[in-house]
Design an enzyme around this catalytic site. Structure first.
Site, PDB file in Angstrom:
ATOM      1  N   SER A 122       0.210  -0.868   0.235  1.00 28.49           N
ATOM      2  CA  SER A 122      -0.096   0.013   0.166  1.00 28.49           C
ATOM      3  C   SER A 122       0.919   1.176   0.117  1.00 28.49           C
ATOM      4  O   SER A 122       0.038   2.198  -0.476  1.00 28.49           O
ATOM      5  CB  SER A 122      -1.039  -0.184   1.408  1.00 28.49           C
ATOM      6  OG  SER A 122      -1.702  -0.964   1.447  1.00 28.49           O
ATOM      7  N   HIS A 143      -0.714  -2.039  -7.150  1.00 30.76           N
ATOM      8  CA  HIS A 143      -1.530  -2.086  -6.183  1.00 30.76           C
ATOM      9  C   HIS A 143      -3.165  -1.644  -6.412  1.00 30.76           C
ATOM     10  O   HIS A 143      -4.026  -0.845  -7.049  1.00 30.76           O
ATOM     11  CB  HIS A 143      -1.595  -0.016  -5.587  1.00 30.76           C
ATOM     12  CG  HIS A 143      -1.918   0.240  -4.404  1.00 30.76           C
ATOM     13  ND1 HIS A 143      -1.867   0.784  -3.834  1.00 30.76           N
ATOM     14  CD2 HIS A 143      -2.663  -0.914  -3.044  1.00 30.76           C
ATOM     15  CE1 HIS A 143      -3.046   0.682  -2.680  1.00 30.76           C
ATOM     16  NE2 HIS A 143      -2.613  -0.178  -2.385  1.00 30.76           N
ATOM     17  N   GLU A 155      -2.930   1.542  -9.594  1.00 28.22           N
ATOM     18  CA  GLU A 155      -1.803   1.386  -9.260  1.00 28.22           C
ATOM     19  C   GLU A 155      -1.024   1.191  -9.725  1.00 28.22           C
ATOM     20  O   GLU A 155      -0.529  -0.341  -8.858  1.00 28.22           O
ATOM     21  CB  GLU A 155      -1.478   2.473  -7.967  1.00 28.22           C
ATOM     22  CG  GLU A 155      -3.101   3.498  -7.644  1.00 28.22           C
ATOM     23  CD  GLU A 155      -2.312   4.227  -5.939  1.00 28.22           C
ATOM     24  OE1 GLU A 155      -2.796   4.729  -5.974  1.00 28.22           O
ATOM     25  OE2 GLU A 155      -2.021   3.434  -4.979  1.00 28.22           O
ATOM     26  N   ASN A 193      -3.404   6.557  -0.898  1.00 29.67           N
ATOM     27  CA  ASN A 193      -3.523   6.554   0.076  1.00 29.67           C
ATOM     28  C   ASN A 193      -2.804   7.329   0.489  1.00 29.67           C
ATOM     29  O   ASN A 193      -2.737   8.163   1.473  1.00 29.67           O
ATOM     30  CB  ASN A 193      -2.339   4.991   0.413  1.00 29.67           C
ATOM     31  CG  ASN A 193      -3.216   3.732   0.480  1.00 29.67           C
ATOM     32  OD1 ASN A 193      -4.726   3.988   0.508  1.00 29.67           O
ATOM     33  ND2 ASN A 193      -2.482   2.849   0.472  1.00 29.67           N
TER      34      ASN A 193
HETATM   35  N1  LIG Z   1      -5.824  -4.335   3.008  1.00 28.56           N
HETATM   36  C1  LIG Z   1      -6.612  -2.852   1.898  1.00 28.56           C
HETATM   37  O1  LIG Z   1      -6.968  -2.155   1.996  1.00 28.56           O
HETATM   38  C2  LIG Z   1      -5.612  -3.418   1.404  1.00 28.56           C
HETATM   39  C3  LIG Z   1      -5.590  -2.958   0.063  1.00 28.56           C
HETATM   40  C4  LIG Z   1      -4.698  -2.710  -1.000  1.00 28.56           C
HETATM   41  C5  LIG Z   1      -3.006  -3.483  -0.335  1.00 28.56           C
HETATM   42  N2  LIG Z   1      -3.709  -3.984   0.882  1.00 28.56           N
HETATM   43  C6  LIG Z   1      -1.380  -4.593   0.823  1.00 28.56           C
HETATM   44  O2  LIG Z   1      -2.318  -5.551   0.180  1.00 28.56           O
HETATM   45  C7  LIG Z   1      -1.169  -6.925   1.356  1.00 28.56           C
HETATM   46  C8  LIG Z   1      -1.967  -7.759   1.950  1.00 28.56           C
HETATM   47  O3  LIG Z   1      -2.025  -6.863   2.997  1.00 28.56           O
HETATM   48  P1  LIG Z   1      -3.866  -7.348   3.776  1.00 28.56           P
HETATM   49  O4  LIG Z   1      -5.218  -6.906   3.570  1.00 28.56           O
HETATM   50  O5  LIG Z   1      -4.531  -8.990   2.291  1.00 28.56           O
HETATM   51  O6  LIG Z   1      -3.625  -8.313   4.908  1.00 28.56           O
HETATM   52  P2  LIG Z   1      -3.878  -9.562   5.483  1.00 28.56           P
HETATM   53  O7  LIG Z   1      -4.108  -9.510   6.921  1.00 28.56           O
HETATM   54  O8  LIG Z   1      -5.141 -10.529   4.851  1.00 28.56           O
HETATM   55  O9  LIG Z   1      -3.254 -10.782   5.510  1.00 28.56           O
HETATM   56  C9  LIG Z   1      -2.024 -10.512   5.493  1.00 28.56           C
HETATM   57  C10 LIG Z   1      -1.096 -11.858   4.494  1.00 28.56           C
HETATM   58  O10 LIG Z   1       0.390 -12.602   4.902  1.00 28.56           O
HETATM   59  C11 LIG Z   1       0.866 -12.923   5.224  1.00 28.56           C
HETATM   60  N3  LIG Z   1       1.599 -13.261   6.584  1.00 28.56           N
HETATM   61  C12 LIG Z   1       1.737 -12.732   7.368  1.00 28.56           C
HETATM   62  N4  LIG Z   1       3.056 -12.747   8.248  1.00 28.56           N
HETATM   63  C13 LIG Z   1       3.714 -13.083   7.121  1.00 28.56           C
HETATM   64  C14 LIG Z   1       5.137 -13.589   6.995  1.00 28.56           C
HETATM   65  N5  LIG Z   1       5.597 -13.421   7.780  1.00 28.56           N
HETATM   66  N6  LIG Z   1       5.396 -14.565   5.565  1.00 28.56           N
HETATM   67  C15 LIG Z   1       4.606 -14.217   4.672  1.00 28.56           C
HETATM   68  N7  LIG Z   1       3.461 -14.260   5.322  1.00 28.56           N
HETATM   69  C16 LIG Z   1       3.078 -13.485   6.081  1.00 28.56           C
HETATM   70  C17 LIG Z   1      -0.625 -13.846   6.452  1.00 28.56           C
HETATM   71  O11 LIG Z   1      -0.528 -15.398   6.615  1.00 28.56           O
HETATM   72  C18 LIG Z   1      -1.500 -13.385   5.997  1.00 28.56           C
HETATM   73  O12 LIG Z   1      -1.757 -14.681   4.431  1.00 28.56           O
HETATM   74  C19 LIG Z   1       0.102  -5.526   1.622  1.00 28.56           C
HETATM   75  O13 LIG Z   1       1.116  -5.043   1.891  1.00 28.56           O
HETATM   76  C20 LIG Z   1      -1.352  -4.028   2.553  1.00 28.56           C
HETATM   77  O14 LIG Z   1      -1.029  -3.138   2.182  1.00 28.56           O
HETATM   78  C21 LIG Z   1      -4.221  -4.407   1.695  1.00 28.56           C
END
Ligand SMILES: NC(=O)c1ccc[n+]([C@@H]2O[C@H](COP(=O)([O-])OP(=O)(O)OC[C@H]3O[C@@H](n4cnc5c(N)ncnc54)[C@H](O)[C@@H]3O)[C@@H](O)[C@H]2O)c1
Length: 287
Positions: A122, A143, A155, A193
């Site tokens: 993000s 993104h 993005e 963001n």
């Molecule tokens: N939530 C949102 O609205 C959003 C939107 C766009 C982008 N993102 C980005 O997407 C990415 C994931 O976010 P999310 O919302 O899916 O989070 P989430 O908490 O739902 O999922 C995170 C994932 O990472 C894994 N994980 C955790 N620790 C780990 C490690 N040490 N090694 C490998 N895997 C690990 C978890 O098992 C899980 O599958 C982040 O970079 C976040 O910034 C999130």
């Protein structure tokens, strides 16, 4: 030479975003390999995908045969080796720079040399992931927004190291997934963001100062600005742990004290109230 065409897509991380991106890519004809650390979460993602596609069939938006074809295009694995033949691998694990750096080092060894490695971060610096690999010109950001199947924007983040072919290929992939792709330089928060999170953090501070209830702040921003949801509902959707990580990354890069995560955000995360994904955040989602 034309930019590489992306057919086989690897996704690392089976959280909110990894699962959503897998659905989008498979719905638009790509073969998808989802890598999750744990077999249970991988199977959980497939079950969630089946439910999501099933609902679309029930609503008449998808033929049952197409649902079956989409599911047949998705496989899951606990091993990075399963990503070896992918044209593009999208990393979507926890928003933690050290975790992502290690993952990019690992991916570089497991995935074919021609492949593009992309991050769904993000806000973290994409160039710092690119230089962990032996192919920095083939690394960029892609993104997606939450929920990925519904949100129309992607993005495409261009670090200093990325080649034009990499950006063109990832842009074409996003468009092939039915998204509007915008290109943005590698700076904290990119476009959305960088503009959104100061607002979300300020909403929490407004509430902390006792200016209004969170319900009234949400109602105000929906009715007064025509936003589809208020800031507290949106923070719960994004995930409060992810939101704290995004604010910390913005603060780390820009140094603006107003970007320090509001104390209430940190307290909720410490209590395990991460938003919708854990059942409780600012609101109670368990009912
Ligand atoms: N939530 C949102 O609205 C959003 C939107 C766009 C982008 N993102 C980005 O997407 C990415 C994931 O976010 P999310 O919302 O899916 O989070 P989430 O908490 O739902 O999922 C995170 C994932 O990472 C894994 N994980 C955790 N620790 C780990 C490690 N040490 N090694 C490998 N895997 C690990 C978890 O098992 C899980 O599958 C982040 O970079 C976040 O910034 C999130």
């Amino acid at each position: 030479m034309a930019p590489p065409t992306i057919c086989r897509v690897g996704i690392v991380g089976s959280g909110i975003m990894g699962a959503g991106i897998a659905e989008v890519a498979a719905r638009h004809g790509h073969t998808v390999v989802l890598r999750s650390r744990h077999a249970t979460s991988a199977q959980g993602t497939i079950a969630a995908l089946e439910r999501s596609l099933g609902k679309q069939v029930d609503k008449g938006r998808l033929e049952a045969t197409e649902r079956d074809a989409v599911l047949a295009r998705v496989s899951v694995s606990c091993s990075l080796d399963a990503l070896a033949d992918c044209d593009l691998v999208i990393e979507s694990v926890v928003e933690d720079l050290d975790v992502k750096k290690q993952l990019f080092r690992d991916l570089d060894h497991h995935v074919q040399p021609a492949a593009i490695l992309a991050t769904n971060t993000s806000t973290l610096p994409v160039v710092e992931l690119a230089v962990e690999t032996g192919r920095p010109e083939q690394v960029c950001g892609v993104h997606f927004f939450n929920p990925a199947p519904a949100m129309t924007l992607v993005e495409v983040v261009r670090p200093l190291t990325a080649s034009d072919d990499t950006i063109a290929a990832v842009r074409a992939f996003a468009q092939a997934c039915g998204k509007d792709a915008v290109e943005v330089k590698d700076r904290a928060g990119f476009i959305v963001n960088a503009l959104l999170f100061p607002y979300l953090n300020n909403a929490v501070r407004l509430w902390e100062h006792g200016t209004a209830s969170m319900e009234d702040i949400d109602t105000a921003m929906k009715g007064g600005c025509n936003f589809p949801m208020g800031p507290f509902a949106l923070l719960d959707l994004v995930g409060l742990d992810t939101s704290v990580a995004i604010l910390e990354a913005l603060h780390h890069e820009l140094g603006d004290p107003s970007l320090v995560p509001a104390p209430a955000l940190r307290r909720l995360v410490a209590a395990g109230r991460l938003g919708r994904k854990s059942g409780q955040g600012f609101y109670d989602h368990r009912r």
